[in-house]
Motif scaffolding. Structure first.
Motif, mmCIF file in Angstrom:
data_model
loop_
_atom_site.group_PDB
_atom_site.id
_atom_site.type_symbol
_atom_site.label_atom_id
_atom_site.label_comp_id
_atom_site.label_asym_id
_atom_site.label_seq_id
_atom_site.Cartn_x
_atom_site.Cartn_y
_atom_site.Cartn_z
ATOM 1 N N ALA A 56 0.829 -1.210 0.000
ATOM 2 C CA ALA A 56 0.000 0.000 0.000
ATOM 3 C C ALA A 56 0.861 1.256 0.000
ATOM 4 O O ALA A 56 0.574 2.220 -0.729
ATOM 5 C CB ALA A 56 -0.928 -0.003 1.220
ATOM 6 N N VAL A 57 1.916 1.270 0.794
ATOM 7 C CA VAL A 57 2.807 2.435 0.831
ATOM 8 C C VAL A 57 3.471 2.641 -0.523
ATOM 9 O O VAL A 57 3.562 3.773 -1.030
ATOM 10 C CB VAL A 57 3.871 2.266 1.939
ATOM 11 C CG1 VAL A 57 4.945 3.343 1.830
ATOM 12 C CG2 VAL A 57 3.213 2.313 3.319
ATOM 13 N N ILE A 60 0.841 4.168 -2.761
ATOM 14 C CA ILE A 60 0.481 5.535 -2.393
ATOM 15 C C ILE A 60 1.581 6.519 -2.782
ATOM 16 O O ILE A 60 1.302 7.665 -3.161
ATOM 17 C CB ILE A 60 0.167 5.607 -0.885
ATOM 18 C CG1 ILE A 60 -1.134 4.838 -0.605
ATOM 19 C CG2 ILE A 60 0.031 7.049 -0.412
ATOM 20 C CD1 ILE A 60 -1.420 4.640 0.873
ATOM 21 N N THR A 95 -7.113 7.312 0.876
ATOM 22 C CA THR A 95 -7.027 7.541 2.323
ATOM 23 C C THR A 95 -7.617 6.360 3.090
ATOM 24 O O THR A 95 -7.080 5.969 4.138
ATOM 25 C CB THR A 95 -7.760 8.838 2.727
ATOM 26 O OG1 THR A 95 -9.102 8.807 2.222
ATOM 27 C CG2 THR A 95 -7.052 10.059 2.193
ATOM 28 N N GLY A 98 -5.126 3.528 2.929
ATOM 29 C CA GLY A 98 -4.042 3.791 3.867
ATOM 30 C C GLY A 98 -4.450 3.513 5.297
ATOM 31 O O GLY A 98 -3.714 2.871 6.058
#
Length: 519
Positions: A56-57, A60, A95, A98
């Protein structure tokens, strides 16, 4: 941006990890001989959740805040229905992705002993499967796909509450939760079918949100379809008066399960209001605004008042979320940029603050063997770290300046006063009441005389501090520097306001010259 299927990978990683965990030996850690084999599922679950967070990071970091819907994947699914396996994220979706991927490793680390008297691998398998399904909900850009995964999240949630909850009432609470959610889902299904019928009549049978948003709906058709979606999302939030499942569920679930339900899954309700109600039914959303704003204000005040009278810590924290979700819904439906930005930001910050409060309260409940506030006193002398983290999380919940929820509440209140001064004035009372229930809970449990059984209570372990620590750091960081989140959120706010067709009211500027105003 690469063609790598980021979103599919994010969804499949925890689901496949959960399935793999389910096939590990079913060994409760309560048996001394099984300690080592019971640790393996925990380690596997934590590793899978951290790997999911890493993916995910990485995704993103490639996200362009002004790029609209990104990382899209579209494949034909059911041709006869115009349904697609379609995924994508904009600022709202990213968002939520995250938030979900950050909170699940924290939940797993904090829940290490929660399944020790039951099959450990099953508990953490359900946690990972729930994460994968939640990510599918937040990334689905096809209405039918959204509905399917929306309903599928109920399966792991039901077993986590009913199978691994605490107390004799956990089965009843799980059934009540399931009945409410299924009822909302069935109502939404009628609107899902109605959308397809309208699209087919228009000559473009499709469930893609991008196609449905282009439909020209007559007034009453749009309003009836809106009602079906809104009721389901109001139950999910929850919003007064369809909130009564919340207190029973949070009183019966483990702290980690409560985080998954309240801080992640319940966000599906407010996410759906933004993604579907406002985007697909803009006219109906404006039509319903007075009623929804009224219900949101009632939720804010009623949730806070009821929380004040609770003796069960978990039930109290659950009811505070009724009040907080009232703020989020209020921000969405005042239909201005301040309120919408505050609502989306509140979804993140509520997740952080309530996670801290649930987990630290859970540590205390585990040590004391009871969630009763009246049966607990003097904890701060025996466990100062626990008491300190409890206080910080509580202060964040009541919106203390310098902690992240304050920024969210401030923006929602600005939007509320723009909508009507009376709405803002009533909403402010929720902040005052929050101070009452948080500080009273802290005073009753942490201060006062320290009984002998509390004096010998151990303080938090390194593992427990490591679980809550990142949440506290994030609350302080985004309390002083929320701009990175707002940079991602604001483009979505602008697009939503444009879609609904509303503009912010102009600022009230006096016509009196500055020199005369100072006389």
């Amino acid at each position: 941006m690469s063609d790598f299927p980021w979103l599919t990978t994010l969804i499949l990683l925890p689901i496949l990890g959960g399935v793999a965990l389910a096939f590990l030996p079913r060994t409760p850690a309560s048996e001394a001989s099984n300690q080592r084999s019971a640790e393996l599922p925990k380690q596997v679950a934590l590793s899978v959740s951290v790997l999911t967070l890493g993916v995910a990071v990485a995704m993103i970091l490639q996200y362009d805040a002004d790029g609209g819907m990104q990382f899209t994947e579209t494949h034909e699914w059911i041709k006869a229905f115009g349904a697609h396996y379609a995924l994508g994220v904009d600022g709202l979706g990213v968002t939520m992705v995250g938030l979900t991927t950050v909170l699940v490793p924290i939940v797993i680390l904090a829940s290490w002993p929660d399944a020790d008297d039951r099959p450990t691998n099953v508990f953490f398998a359900w946690v990972l499967i729930l994460e994968g399904l939640a990510l599918a909900v937040f990334t689905a850009t096809d209405v039918l796909l959204f509905y399917v995964v929306f309903e599928a999240t109920l399966i792991p949630a039901y077993f986590l509450v009913g199978g691994f909850g605490r107390g004799k009432e956990r089965s009843r609470a799980a059934v009540k939760f399931l009945i409410y959610m299924l009822a909302g889902g069935l109502i939404m299904l009628a609107s899902v079918v109605g959308l397809y019928a309208v699209a087919a009549d228009a000559g473009n049978p499709s469930y893609l949100i991008s196609d449905l948003s282009q439909l020209s709906l007559d007034t009453w058709t749009g309003r009836w379809l809106f009602v079906g979606f809104f009721i389901a999302f109001a139950i999910k939030c929850p919003l007064f008066p369809v909130h009564t499942w919340l207190a029973d569920t949070t009183a019966s679930a483990t702290p980690g399960t409560n985080v998954l339900l309240v801080c992640i899954l319940d966000k599906i309700g407010t996410y759906g209001m933004l993604r579907f109600c406002l985007e697909l039914f803009p006219e109906a959303s404006e039509w319903a605004t007075p009623l929804v704003v009224t219900l949101a204000v009632i939720s804010i005040i009623y949730g806070a008042l009821v929380a004040i009278g609770q003796d069960d810590m978990m039930r109290l924290i659950g009811l505070t979320s009724l009040s907080h979700f009232g703020f989020i819904v209020l921000g969405i439906f005042v239909l201005n940029s301040h309120g919408t930005a505050g609502a989306i930001l509140y979804m993140v910050n509520h997740g952080l603050a309530t996670t801290g409060l649930f987990l630290v309260a859970g540590y205390l409940v585990r040590r004391r063997g009871t969630a009763s506030i009246s049966a607990t006193t003097g904890v701060e002398k025996a466990a100062p770290i626990l008491a300190g983290l409890f206080l910080v999380s509580g202060l964040a919940t009541l919106g203390l300046p310098g902690l992240s929820p304050f920024v969210s509440e401030f923006l929602v209140l600005v939007g509320s006063f723009d909508y009507g001064w009376y709405v803002g004035a009533l909403a402010v009372t929720g902040i005052v009441l929050a101070a009452v229930y948080v500080l009273l809970m802290y005073q009753r449990t942490m201060t006062g005389p320290t009984p002998d059984d509390v004096a010998t209570m151990p303080d938090l372990s390194i593992r427990e501090i490591a679980a809550v620590g990142p949440v506290v750091v994030a609350m302080v960081l985004f309390g002083f520097f929320p701009q990175p989140l707002l940079d991602v959120i604001n483009p979505v706010v602008d697009q939503t306001m444009e879609r609904v067709g509303v503009v912010d009211p102009p600022p009230a500027v006096s016509d009196v010259p500055a020199e005369e105003a100072h006389k």
